[in-house]
Enzyme design. Structure first.
Site: not given
Lengths: 300, 262
Positions: A68, A129, A164, A216, A243
């Site tokens: 993404n 990000c 994060k 994932g 994931g």
């Protein structure tokens, strides 16, 4: 049997939450999932002002995962507080607000706006990000920049602060230590791993941004390894993600040192994934004669 | 919106690479023409759902008809579904066509290109049942040999005009060429099809100040408005996003053509 956990003084009914950006603010999935059952809802990254995000295509499927490059599109902190946080007042679960920014000042301003919001249990600071060039990952790949932003946010924050972390670094232990040294109350990891997909027939990139973040089940072993390394490097709690699809996956993260776990991409595959995790963790504890999750947290 | 295991009642092949199913699903109870569902084949390698538009709705029978073109793994797997098979479904999703704007409109043009035709069948049925007269349907296909799927079914409700890329049936060219050659200017347009066709319709409609509603598609991950993967640029600030971006899965997939930058 007790699935409840406590992180930085905040009590969670169970250790299962969503990863930021994969569940909106809960509103989007509220017709399909009983939000009251979740340990926490982690809202999508929000900034001081609205962000447009990246051009489309923004998502691409990959083997057992997806890329993404949304680019942290968000409605800005004011609308977020009025609409999304207000909506979440209807639910009995912790709210963790993920905050993003282009500069230290922007992060701090958003954090200050959240200071008086009573239903915010914790803040998660997105310094990882990979799809935003200024800010975002720039703070998450240099330990000194990470320390600087952690200190600034901690000074402004009224809620416990989770930093994060990005997996796109050589040493996750060094980054976790930098966050801890600067006063972070907890760390969460991993964010997505930078990737790329090419359409060989069109001879072009699948994503308009060319690169995107891979998430994932494909990234799970990388995430487990990094959670293990971070948990051994710091004393502050680690929230593990990357994931997770099943309760067994979640327990791997817990044994590697995670005090709680988050489900990301798999929410898209099956909106009930988090509920299945909660039930599966209870079943595992029962089968294995575990009374409290602390018995297996970080046993490796 | 529901999430459940739907069951295949009936499976059909309409043309080369074009398949359809009737699914028994609770999603049928509230579905409207122009909405879509996410179908998930349950593969461990291909995890995302596939957004498929709703072709037709049997509310009494509690079933939805879906028609798709095989484009990759997911749609390929779906083409191997057989009666009795289960498949994970989330839906109905999106806004659907606004049929109220058709009230009093004479000369309504419904324009579909290729695999854009299926969601228009449910629309044309609803327009017909709502008493709309003078509905003209323009359907574009590659060629007669590649199959004029669904064209016969549209004829039950409206006059159908065919255009083919190779001229093997109807107008040689696009659905816009077919519309022009008919000589009848519509007062309202509904359209679904490939992006070049939708761009052409947007331009045609804007030049003539005709309201046009177009169905958009984009790669999406969640289908429910959470991931923000499937946005379209809008002419005005969108209420949800607070920027000039609207979610195709939630604010759409149907947009007034004048409101979006495509």
């Amino acid at each position: 049997m007790n699935t409840a956990v406590e992180i930085c003084g905040v009590k969670f009914k169970n250790p299962v939450m969503n990863a930021s950006g994969t569940f909106g603010s809960g509103m989007e999935y509220s017709e399909l999932v009983d939000l009251n059952r979740l340990g926490a809802i982690v809202t999508k990254g929000v900034a001081k002002v609205p962000w447009e995000g990246n051009p489309t295509p923004r998502v691409a499927e990959t083997s057992s995962g997806m890329l993404n490059a949304i680019g942290l599109q968000n409605p800005g902190i004011d609308v977020f507080i009025e609409r999304d946080l207000e909506f979440l007042k209807n639910y009995d679960t912790n709210v963790i607000v993920n905050v993003c920014g282009h500069s230290v000042e922007e992060y701090v301003e958003a954090v200050e706006r959240l200071a008086d919001c009573g239903n915010v249990s914790m803040l998660e600071i997105n310094v990882s990000c990979p799809n935003v060039h200024e800010g975002g990952i720039a703070f998450g790949t240099d330990p000194r920049a990470l320390e600087e932003i952690t200190k600034a946010v901690k000074k402004a924050a009224r809620q416990p602060v989770i930093m994060k972390l990005s997996p796109n670094v050589t040493s996750i232990a060094e980054m976790a230590k930098a966050a801890e040294a600067a006063g972070a109350d907890a760390v969460s990891l991993i964010n997505t791993i930078t990737g790329m997909k090419i359409d060989i027939y069109k001879r072009s990139f699948l994503l308009a941004n060319r690169t995107g973040g891979l998430s994932g089940p494909a990234i799970k072993p990388v995430a487990v390894r990094m959670v293990y390394e971070a948990a051994h490097a710091v004393k502050i709690p680690v929230i593990g993600m990357g994931g997770i699809a099943t309760a067994e996956d979640a327990i791997e993260f817990i044994m590697a040192g995670a005090s709680a776990v988050a489900v990301g991409m798999m929410n898209f595959h099956d909106p009930r994934t988090m509920l299945k995790l909660i039930e599966g963790i209870e079943r595992f504890m029962e089968e294995q004669g575990i009374d409290d999750l602390s018995e297996i947290t970080g046993i490796l | 919106m529901i999430s459940e295991k739907a069951v295949v009642i009936e499976k059909e092949q309409l043309a080369e690479g074009i398949y359809g199913v009737w699914l028994k699903t609770a999603a049928a109870a509230e579905a409207r023409p122009g909405q879509f569902v996410m179908l998930n084949t349950g593969s461990e390698a291909h995890l995302l759902g596939r957004p498929i538009s709703i072709c037709d709705i049997d509310r009494e029978g509690g079933s939805l008809r879906l028609v798709w073109r095989v484009a990759g793994y997911g749609t390929g797997e779906m083409s191997r579904l057989e009666s009795g098979d289960g498949i994970d479904i989330i839906g109905p999703l999106g806004n659907g066509f606004d049929i109220s704007v058709a009230k009093g409109a004479e000369n309504i043009a419904v324009m579909g290109g290729g695999i854009g035709a299926p969601p228009l069948l449910g629309l044309v049925r609803a327009l017909h049942e709502g008493g709309a007269e003078n509905v003209d349907v323009y359907l574009g296909y590659r060629s007669a040999a590649a199959g004029l799927f669904l064209a016969g079914e549209f004829k039950e409700f409206a006059a159908v005009h065919i255009a083919t890329d190779d001229g093997s049936e109807g107008t040689h060219g696009t659905v816009i060429d077919a519309l022009r050659s008919g000589g009848k200017q519509p007062e309202l347009i509904y359209a679904c099809g490939p992006m070049p066709m939708l761009k052409g319709i947007k331009q045609y409609a804007e030049e003539r100040l005709i309201p046009a509603y177009i169905s958009l598609e984009e790669r999406m991950a969640c289908g429910v408005g959470a991931c923000l993967g499937c946005v379209v640029k809008t002419r005005f600030k969108d209420g949800h996003s607070q920027v000039e971006n609207a979610r195709i899965c939630t604010e759409g997939p149907i947009f007034a053509a004048k409101d979006v930058d495509i």
